[in-house]
Design an enzyme around this catalytic site. Structure first.
Site, PDB file in Angstrom:
ATOM      1  N   SER A  11       0.892  -1.298   0.052  1.00  0.00           N
ATOM      2  CA  SER A  11       0.077  -0.038  -0.092  1.00  0.00           C
ATOM      3  C   SER A  11       0.922   1.167  -0.049  1.00  0.00           C
ATOM      4  O   SER A  11       1.520   1.398   0.972  1.00  0.00           O
ATOM      5  CB  SER A  11      -0.764   0.044   1.341  1.00  0.00           C
ATOM      6  OG  SER A  11      -1.348   1.180   1.494  1.00  0.00           O
ATOM      7  N   HIS A  36      -1.227  -1.733  -4.079  1.00  0.00           N
ATOM      8  CA  HIS A  36      -2.701  -0.953  -3.611  1.00  0.00           C
ATOM      9  C   HIS A  36      -2.501   0.382  -3.416  1.00  0.00           C
ATOM     10  O   HIS A  36      -1.553   0.972  -2.839  1.00  0.00           O
ATOM     11  CB  HIS A  36      -2.793  -1.776  -2.168  1.00  0.00           C
ATOM     12  CG  HIS A  36      -4.098  -1.416  -1.582  1.00  0.00           C
ATOM     13  ND1 HIS A  36      -5.345  -2.360  -1.753  1.00  0.00           N
ATOM     14  CD2 HIS A  36      -4.393  -0.795  -0.549  1.00  0.00           C
ATOM     15  CE1 HIS A  36      -6.177  -1.824  -0.846  1.00  0.00           C
ATOM     16  NE2 HIS A  36      -5.645  -0.880  -0.146  1.00  0.00           N
ATOM     17  N   MET A  40      -8.704   8.276  -0.277  1.00  0.00           N
ATOM     18  CA  MET A  40      -9.636   9.060   0.827  1.00  0.00           C
ATOM     19  C   MET A  40      -9.995  10.134   0.803  1.00  0.00           C
ATOM     20  O   MET A  40      -9.322  11.149  -0.039  1.00  0.00           O
ATOM     21  CB  MET A  40      -8.741   8.700   2.108  1.00  0.00           C
ATOM     22  CG  MET A  40      -8.181   7.307   2.327  1.00  0.00           C
ATOM     23  SD  MET A  40      -7.143   7.546   3.830  1.00  0.00           S
ATOM     24  CE  MET A  40      -6.398   5.952   4.137  1.00  0.00           C
ATOM     25  N   HIS A  69      -8.384   1.227  -3.906  1.00  0.00           N
ATOM     26  CA  HIS A  69      -9.380   1.275  -3.132  1.00  0.00           C
ATOM     27  C   HIS A  69     -10.073   2.383  -2.579  1.00  0.00           C
ATOM     28  O   HIS A  69      -9.251   3.278  -2.186  1.00  0.00           O
ATOM     29  CB  HIS A  69      -8.647   0.496  -1.628  1.00  0.00           C
ATOM     30  CG  HIS A  69      -9.366   0.587  -0.579  1.00  0.00           C
ATOM     31  ND1 HIS A  69      -8.651   0.367   0.830  1.00  0.00           N
ATOM     32  CD2 HIS A  69     -10.535   0.490  -0.307  1.00  0.00           C
ATOM     33  CE1 HIS A  69      -9.624   0.290   1.861  1.00  0.00           C
ATOM     34  NE2 HIS A  69     -10.806   0.306   1.102  1.00  0.00           N
ATOM     35  N   MET A  71     -12.091   4.743  -0.793  1.00  0.00           N
ATOM     36  CA  MET A  71     -12.782   5.177   0.467  1.00  0.00           C
ATOM     37  C   MET A  71     -13.296   6.379   0.297  1.00  0.00           C
ATOM     38  O   MET A  71     -12.933   7.625   1.031  1.00  0.00           O
ATOM     39  CB  MET A  71     -11.598   5.012   1.687  1.00  0.00           C
ATOM     40  CG  MET A  71     -11.180   3.652   1.944  1.00  0.00           C
ATOM     41  SD  MET A  71      -9.718   3.484   2.991  1.00  0.00           S
ATOM     42  CE  MET A  71      -8.490   3.557   1.633  1.00  0.00           C
ATOM     43  N   MET A 140     -11.693  -5.511   5.559  1.00  0.00           N
ATOM     44  CA  MET A 140     -11.046  -4.445   6.449  1.00  0.00           C
ATOM     45  C   MET A 140     -10.682  -4.931   7.756  1.00  0.00           C
ATOM     46  O   MET A 140     -11.552  -5.476   8.372  1.00  0.00           O
ATOM     47  CB  MET A 140     -11.654  -3.102   6.364  1.00  0.00           C
ATOM     48  CG  MET A 140     -11.776  -2.218   5.081  1.00  0.00           C
ATOM     49  SD  MET A 140     -10.166  -1.846   4.488  1.00  0.00           S
ATOM     50  CE  MET A 140      -9.359  -1.044   5.405  1.00  0.00           C
ATOM     51  N   GLY A 145      -8.892   4.460   7.029  1.00  0.00           N
ATOM     52  CA  GLY A 145      -8.601   5.945   7.225  1.00  0.00           C
ATOM     53  C   GLY A 145      -7.163   6.175   7.391  1.00  0.00           C
ATOM     54  O   GLY A 145      -6.899   7.281   7.044  1.00  0.00           O
ATOM     55  N   PHE A 146      -6.575   5.204   7.868  1.00  0.00           N
ATOM     56  CA  PHE A 146      -5.284   5.565   8.262  1.00  0.00           C
ATOM     57  C   PHE A 146      -4.297   4.351   7.932  1.00  0.00           C
ATOM     58  O   PHE A 146      -4.887   3.065   8.559  1.00  0.00           O
ATOM     59  CB  PHE A 146      -5.005   5.968   9.856  1.00  0.00           C
ATOM     60  CG  PHE A 146      -5.842   7.248  10.278  1.00  0.00           C
ATOM     61  CD1 PHE A 146      -5.416   8.451   9.904  1.00  0.00           C
ATOM     62  CD2 PHE A 146      -7.092   7.197  10.639  1.00  0.00           C
ATOM     63  CE1 PHE A 146      -5.980   9.515   9.771  1.00  0.00           C
ATOM     64  CE2 PHE A 146      -7.998   8.204  10.841  1.00  0.00           C
ATOM     65  CZ  PHE A 146      -7.537   9.372  10.450  1.00  0.00           C
ATOM     66  N   GLY A 147      -3.071   4.480   7.890  1.00  0.00           N
ATOM     67  CA  GLY A 147      -1.994   3.257   8.067  1.00  0.00           C
ATOM     68  C   GLY A 147      -1.582   3.131   9.437  1.00  0.00           C
ATOM     69  O   GLY A 147      -1.777   4.040  10.297  1.00  0.00           O
ATOM     70  N   GLY A 148      -0.862   2.109   9.570  1.00  0.00           N
ATOM     71  CA  GLY A 148      -0.316   1.858  10.972  1.00  0.00           C
ATOM     72  C   GLY A 148      -1.130   1.358  11.936  1.00  0.00           C
ATOM     73  O   GLY A 148      -0.721   1.516  13.284  1.00  0.00           O
ATOM     74  N   GLY A 179      -5.006  -4.027   6.242  1.00  0.00           N
ATOM     75  CA  GLY A 179      -4.985  -3.330   7.648  1.00  0.00           C
ATOM     76  C   GLY A 179      -4.157  -4.104   8.785  1.00  0.00           C
ATOM     77  O   GLY A 179      -4.575  -5.136   8.861  1.00  0.00           O
ATOM     78  N   GLY A 180      -2.907  -3.370   9.037  1.00  0.00           N
ATOM     79  CA  GLY A 180      -2.286  -4.148  10.231  1.00  0.00           C
ATOM     80  C   GLY A 180      -1.414  -5.413   9.752  1.00  0.00           C
ATOM     81  O   GLY A 180      -1.149  -6.121  10.483  1.00  0.00           O
ATOM     82  N   GLY A 200       1.133  -1.914   4.164  1.00  0.00           N
ATOM     83  CA  GLY A 200       1.879  -0.707   3.899  1.00  0.00           C
ATOM     84  C   GLY A 200       2.671  -0.560   4.925  1.00  0.00           C
ATOM     85  O   GLY A 200       4.241  -0.586   4.612  1.00  0.00           O
TER      86      GLY A 200
HETATM   87  C1  DX5 Z   1      -6.442   1.852   5.490  1.00  0.00           C
HETATM   88  C2  DX5 Z   1      -5.831   1.461   4.151  1.00  0.00           C
HETATM   89  C3  DX5 Z   1      -4.773   0.601   4.101  1.00  0.00           C
HETATM   90  C4  DX5 Z   1      -3.516   1.028   4.588  1.00  0.00           C
HETATM   91  C5  DX5 Z   1      -3.056  -0.408   5.389  1.00  0.00           C
HETATM   92  O1  DX5 Z   1      -7.439   2.767   5.553  1.00  0.00           O
HETATM   93  O2  DX5 Z   1      -6.952   1.018   3.367  1.00  0.00           O
HETATM   94  O3  DX5 Z   1      -4.531  -0.012   2.866  1.00  0.00           O
HETATM   95  O4  DX5 Z   1      -2.682   1.662   3.773  1.00  0.00           O
HETATM   96  O5  DX5 Z   1      -1.636   0.367   6.004  1.00  0.00           O
HETATM   97  P1  DX5 Z   1      -1.108  -0.579   7.208  1.00  0.00           P
HETATM   98  O6  DX5 Z   1      -0.605  -1.808   6.603  1.00  0.00           O
HETATM   99  O7  DX5 Z   1       0.107   0.208   7.529  1.00  0.00           O
HETATM  100  O8  DX5 Z   1      -2.131  -0.812   7.862  1.00  0.00           O
HETATM  101 ZN    ZN Z   2      -6.609  -0.082   1.676  1.00  0.00          ZN
END
Ligand code: DX5
Ligand code: ZN
Length: 228
Positions: A11, A36, A40, A69, A71, A140, A145-148, A179-180, A200
């Site tokens: 990602s 990916h 957003m 993707h 969102m 999901m 909404g956020f990575g990490g 995610g994660g 990601g």
């Molecule tokens: C979250 C995104 C994910 C995100 C995953 O809203 O859809 O694709 O980039 O990131 P990690 O791998 O850091 O959870």
């Molecule tokens: Zn995603």
């Protein structure tokens, strides 16, 4: 056979946007075939990320399959622009539109793979009417909404359920998880039935994204090989 292969989809949300081409080369060297791309809008999710022009630039920079993707609210308004920008796969959230079937049809009419996404609070049952026709289902494993963020293990049950439904009704979709995801949970997600693993932070926030990808690919194939 749908389960014979697992793909890692880096990602780019976690990549350095100022040197995207370089970041992409690194994961290409790790042997990935998908990228990916998280879109957003600051409405469907609180965060704002990237849009159509970035997808168009990515299309020129790589031959990897672009897994977009969405969102965003009103995804129906943006299928054509993303398809024309070069997205190969486009997924929309079940929660984002009352016209899910129409949006998925529009994606297919543009010759792209159509995916449906569910948030952690949305049950698989909410997809019963679209499962016969979608190309992939994205589960999901964090709130979008956020990575990490930390992986939510309870979504493994939904992955298993999707795998069982596919076998029972002879559906054709692939199962993606997002995610994660990282080395610690590749094996359990693959064993549950995930075939595309989005990652990601665990790839781009490491000193060596190429090695991170290779490691995850290796774990995924070991999980498949040792499956009971
Ligand atoms: C979250 C995104 C994910 C995100 C995953 O809203 O859809 O694709 O980039 O990131 P990690 O791998 O850091 O959870
Ligand atoms: Zn995603």
């Amino acid at each position: 056979m749908a389960e014979s292969n697992v793909e890692i989809a880096p990602s780019i949300l976690a990549a350095n946007f100022a040197s995207l081409a370089q970041e992409i080369r690194a994961v290409e060297q790790g042997g990935v075939s998908l990228l990916h791309v998280d879109v957003m809008d600051g409405h469907f999710v609180p965060n704002i990320s990237i849009g159509v022009p970035v997808v168009a630039s990515l299309r020129k920079a790589t031959r990897l399959t672009l897994d977009v993707h969405l969102m965003i609210e009103n995804p129906e308004r943006y299928i054509e622009p993303f398809a024309e920008a070069g997205a190969d796969m486009i997924s929309v959230h079940q929660e984002a539109t009352p016209h899910l079937d129409r949006v998925l049809s529009a994606i297919r009419e543009h010759g792209r793979e159509a995916g449906v996404v569910i948030n952690p609070a949305t049950p698989v049952a909410a997809l019963s009417e679209v499962l016969p026709t979608v190309d992939y289902v994205l589960v999901m494993s964090v709130n979008p909404g956020f990575g990490g963020q930390a992986f939510l293990p309870r979504v493994l049950g939904k992955i298993r359920q999707l795998k069982e439904l596919r076998a029972r009704y002879d559906y054709a979709y692939r199962i993606e998880v997002d995610g994660g995801i990282g080395p610690d949970n590749v094996v359990e997600t693959v064993r549950a039935g995930a075939q595309i693993l989005v990652a990601g932070t665990s790839i781009f926030h490491t000193p060596d994204p190429t090695a991170a990808v290779r490691k995850m690919r290796q774990l995924a194939s070991e999980a498949l090989a040792t499956k009971v």
